[in-house]
Design an enzyme around this catalytic site. Sequence first.
Site, PDB file in Angstrom:
ATOM      1  N   ASP A 267      46.257  39.204  35.888  1.00 35.57           N
ATOM      2  CA  ASP A 267      45.413  40.131  36.176  1.00 35.57           C
ATOM      3  C   ASP A 267      43.810  39.254  35.512  1.00 35.57           C
ATOM      4  O   ASP A 267      43.963  39.138  34.509  1.00 35.57           O
ATOM      5  CB  ASP A 267      45.447  41.312  35.461  1.00 35.57           C
ATOM      6  CG  ASP A 267      44.322  42.190  35.563  1.00 35.57           C
ATOM      7  OD1 ASP A 267      43.754  42.555  36.760  1.00 35.57           O
ATOM      8  OD2 ASP A 267      43.877  42.809  34.483  1.00 35.57           O
TER       9      ASP A 267
ATOM     10  N   GLU B 135      45.877  38.688  41.904  1.00 35.33           N
ATOM     11  CA  GLU B 135      45.298  39.709  42.754  1.00 35.33           C
ATOM     12  C   GLU B 135      44.498  38.984  43.693  1.00 35.33           C
ATOM     13  O   GLU B 135      43.582  38.053  43.274  1.00 35.33           O
ATOM     14  CB  GLU B 135      44.264  40.490  41.768  1.00 35.33           C
ATOM     15  CG  GLU B 135      44.019  42.116  42.309  1.00 35.33           C
ATOM     16  CD  GLU B 135      43.604  42.736  41.454  1.00 35.33           C
ATOM     17  OE1 GLU B 135      43.504  43.963  41.734  1.00 35.33           O
ATOM     18  OE2 GLU B 135      43.152  42.462  40.329  1.00 35.33           O
TER      19      GLU B 135
ATOM     20  N   ASP C 112      45.269  46.209  30.972  1.00 31.01           N
ATOM     21  CA  ASP C 112      45.333  44.854  31.710  1.00 31.01           C
ATOM     22  C   ASP C 112      46.970  44.410  31.713  1.00 31.01           C
ATOM     23  O   ASP C 112      47.217  43.944  32.779  1.00 31.01           O
ATOM     24  CB  ASP C 112      44.609  43.964  30.849  1.00 31.01           C
ATOM     25  CG  ASP C 112      42.993  44.240  30.910  1.00 31.01           C
ATOM     26  OD1 ASP C 112      42.532  44.904  31.969  1.00 31.01           O
ATOM     27  OD2 ASP C 112      42.364  43.906  29.902  1.00 31.01           O
TER      28      ASP C 112
END
Length: 378
Positions: A189, A281, A363
């Site tokens: 992330d 992502e 996170d």
Amino acid sequence: MGEVVKRAYKYRFYPTPEQAEQLNRTFGCVRLVYNRALEARTRAWAVDRQRTTYVQSSAWLTEWKRTDELAFLNEVSSVPLQQTLRHLQAGFVAFWDKRARHPRFKSKRKSRASAEYTRSAFRWRDGRLTLAKMTTPLDIVWSRPLPEGAEPSTVTVSRDAAGRWFVSLLVEDPAVKPLPPVAAVVGVDAGITSLLTLSRPMLGVSDEQGKVANPRFGQADRRKLAKAQRNLARKQDGSANRAKARLKVARIHARIADRRRDHLHQLTTRLVRETQTVAIEDLSVRNMLRNRRLARVISDAAWGQFRSMLEYKAQWYGREVIPVNRWLPTSKTCSTCGRINTTLTLNERVWTCPGCGVEHDRDINAATNILAAGLAER
């Protein structure tokens, strides 16, 4: 036996005054030919709705060289001029396939000064490189050796804004071999407070929580950069002092970029070597940069550069990178029970799932969900 891959080795070199003059002239001609061809191709489409090709633009170049106005194009090697037309063709193909924006004109001050030479336009003997239209080889600083027996197929010469000269040699590297498979997988992330958050801690890469610190190289030199930019703003346009001040600003920017690139190379290499699959992502960094409040720190984090490095290294070494849909609510979804916390705000960095009562670091929870989504897509 590993697959033979094309790999570029970049070195710094120090040209003689004659070589620098010849290369600067070549850069200018390359930029001129590119802009002229782009203008002609754009006009042909706007007026006649006709798509022109590389062959037609190459014919234009031949005609331009015969005119008195552009006769100076004959003073430089023809290969870099042909190569810039090929790059323009590739840009149009990407535009027609809706993979990129329409090609833009090159600027003398903002665009990268470079020229590409193919095998017919340089001589490579005993580790010494001599470009076309030059009588002496380039004084290259060999900071690392080329693969044994490798011979360049393409040479790209460039000059950055800080006045440094670089040569990039494209060679076939048989030493790049797939790494032995490992069982480790990781979700990543991207963030600002922490550059990356991993779904599991990795020794030598992240801390005990799985977070990779954000070095913020741009912020570290911000005060020095601001002082140099103020000094530049006070100089008179066209003066020698302004040129010196501009060079000082460019050198600070180059130092920041070099440190950032080195850090990302080390980070991506460790991730590729120690994990088999990396889920990330699929962020649209270009759209995120429209946020003026966060544009500076997002640029400093260089998420796009990180992903690019990670993907080509994974391809080299037999690893897998899985992009995950950016619209998935990875931060708001409980990685334990799967419930979505719709009331979660951006300021809440730690939250408790209303369904199962598990406390999450925002996170780490997102990285865990990114990994699960990536494995599900695979």
